[in-house]
Motif scaffolding. Structure first.
Motif, PDB file in Angstrom:
ATOM      1  N   LEU A 195       0.687  -1.210  -0.030  1.00 59.53           N
ATOM      2  CA  LEU A 195      -0.065   0.000   0.283  1.00 59.53           C
ATOM      3  C   LEU A 195       0.794   1.194   0.065  1.00 59.53           C
ATOM      4  O   LEU A 195       0.472   2.088  -0.555  1.00 59.53           O
ATOM      5  N   LEU A 196       2.006   1.026   0.727  1.00 62.78           N
ATOM      6  CA  LEU A 196       2.876   2.501   0.768  1.00 62.78           C
ATOM      7  C   LEU A 196       3.532   2.683  -0.440  1.00 62.78           C
ATOM      8  O   LEU A 196       3.389   3.787  -0.690  1.00 62.78           O
ATOM      9  N   HIS A 197       3.988   1.539  -1.018  1.00 62.69           N
ATOM     10  CA  HIS A 197       4.767   1.864  -2.377  1.00 62.69           C
ATOM     11  C   HIS A 197       3.527   2.317  -3.476  1.00 62.69           C
ATOM     12  O   HIS A 197       4.012   3.006  -4.281  1.00 62.69           O
ATOM     13  N   ALA A 198       2.255   1.729  -3.550  1.00 55.26           N
ATOM     14  CA  ALA A 198       1.416   2.338  -4.355  1.00 55.26           C
ATOM     15  C   ALA A 198       0.972   3.630  -4.282  1.00 55.26           C
ATOM     16  O   ALA A 198       0.659   4.141  -5.310  1.00 55.26           O
ATOM     17  N   ALA A 199       0.832   3.931  -2.883  1.00 57.17           N
ATOM     18  CA  ALA A 199       0.549   5.571  -2.668  1.00 57.17           C
ATOM     19  C   ALA A 199       1.561   6.332  -2.906  1.00 57.17           C
ATOM     20  O   ALA A 199       1.126   7.638  -3.050  1.00 57.17           O
ATOM     21  N   GLN A 200       2.723   6.065  -2.666  1.00 55.58           N
ATOM     22  CA  GLN A 200       3.835   7.224  -2.660  1.00 55.58           C
ATOM     23  C   GLN A 200       4.057   7.853  -3.936  1.00 55.58           C
ATOM     24  O   GLN A 200       4.408   9.076  -3.783  1.00 55.58           O
ATOM     25  N   ALA A 255       6.169   5.358   6.250  1.00 57.14           N
ATOM     26  CA  ALA A 255       5.527   4.139   6.838  1.00 57.14           C
ATOM     27  C   ALA A 255       4.825   4.158   8.111  1.00 57.14           C
ATOM     28  O   ALA A 255       3.996   3.559   8.386  1.00 57.14           O
ATOM     29  N   SER A 256       4.998   5.351   8.786  1.00 57.99           N
ATOM     30  CA  SER A 256       4.355   5.570  10.184  1.00 57.99           C
ATOM     31  C   SER A 256       3.102   5.838   9.888  1.00 57.99           C
ATOM     32  O   SER A 256       1.836   5.276  10.633  1.00 57.99           O
ATOM     33  N   TYR A 257       2.676   6.414   8.824  1.00 54.47           N
ATOM     34  CA  TYR A 257       1.244   7.040   8.590  1.00 54.47           C
ATOM     35  C   TYR A 257       0.319   5.781   8.308  1.00 54.47           C
ATOM     36  O   TYR A 257      -0.753   5.826   8.967  1.00 54.47           O
ATOM     37  N   PRO A 258       0.486   4.976   7.234  1.00 52.08           N
ATOM     38  CA  PRO A 258      -0.470   3.656   7.299  1.00 52.08           C
ATOM     39  C   PRO A 258      -0.369   2.979   8.437  1.00 52.08           C
ATOM     40  O   PRO A 258      -1.603   2.301   8.725  1.00 52.08           O
ATOM     41  N   HIS A 259       0.528   2.665   9.120  1.00 50.39           N
ATOM     42  CA  HIS A 259       0.564   2.116  10.377  1.00 50.39           C
ATOM     43  C   HIS A 259      -0.358   2.726  11.331  1.00 50.39           C
ATOM     44  O   HIS A 259      -0.988   1.985  12.464  1.00 50.39           O
ATOM     45  N   THR A 260      -0.310   3.956  11.422  1.00 48.31           N
ATOM     46  CA  THR A 260      -1.196   4.734  12.337  1.00 48.31           C
ATOM     47  C   THR A 260      -2.693   4.351  12.241  1.00 48.31           C
ATOM     48  O   THR A 260      -3.455   4.308  12.886  1.00 48.31           O
ATOM     49  N   LEU A 261      -2.986   4.499  10.565  1.00 51.00           N
ATOM     50  CA  LEU A 261      -4.357   4.323  10.216  1.00 51.00           C
ATOM     51  C   LEU A 261      -4.746   3.091  10.549  1.00 51.00           C
ATOM     52  O   LEU A 261      -5.871   2.851  11.120  1.00 51.00           O
TER      53      LEU A 261
END
Length: 82
Positions: free
Chosen positions: A19-24, A32-38
């Motif tokens: 998800l992170l690599h697709a959204a960047q 990486a911390s933002y998706p983990h927070t969500l």
């Protein structure tokens, strides 16, 4: 992107990384911390659409405020010949 099977998801962080690599490309400052927070604040899968809508709404408000500010600035700035 669809999440992997629960067994895979429990043992490997592949899905959040995908998800992170697709959204960047669209959000260059995304870390990486933002998706983990969500993920951590949305403990129930059924609530994910509501959280996603809140994120989209917040983004839309920020974009509107930014463009409204640019429009107001443009309206105050005299053009050539004034």
């Amino acid at each position: 992107m669809s999440p992997p099977a629960p067994e895979v998801h429990r043992t490997s962080p592949v899905w959040p990384n995908q998800l992170l690599h697709a959204a960047q490309p669209q959000a260059r400052a995304l870390t990486a911390s933002y998706p983990h927070t969500l993920i951590s604040v949305c403990p129930t899968d059924a609530h994910a659409p509501a959280y996603a809508q809140m994120v989209r709404s917040g983004h839309a408000r920020r974009v509107l405020r930014r463009h409204a500010g640019l429009l107001a600035q443009s309206a105050r700035t005299p053009g050539p010949g004034f």
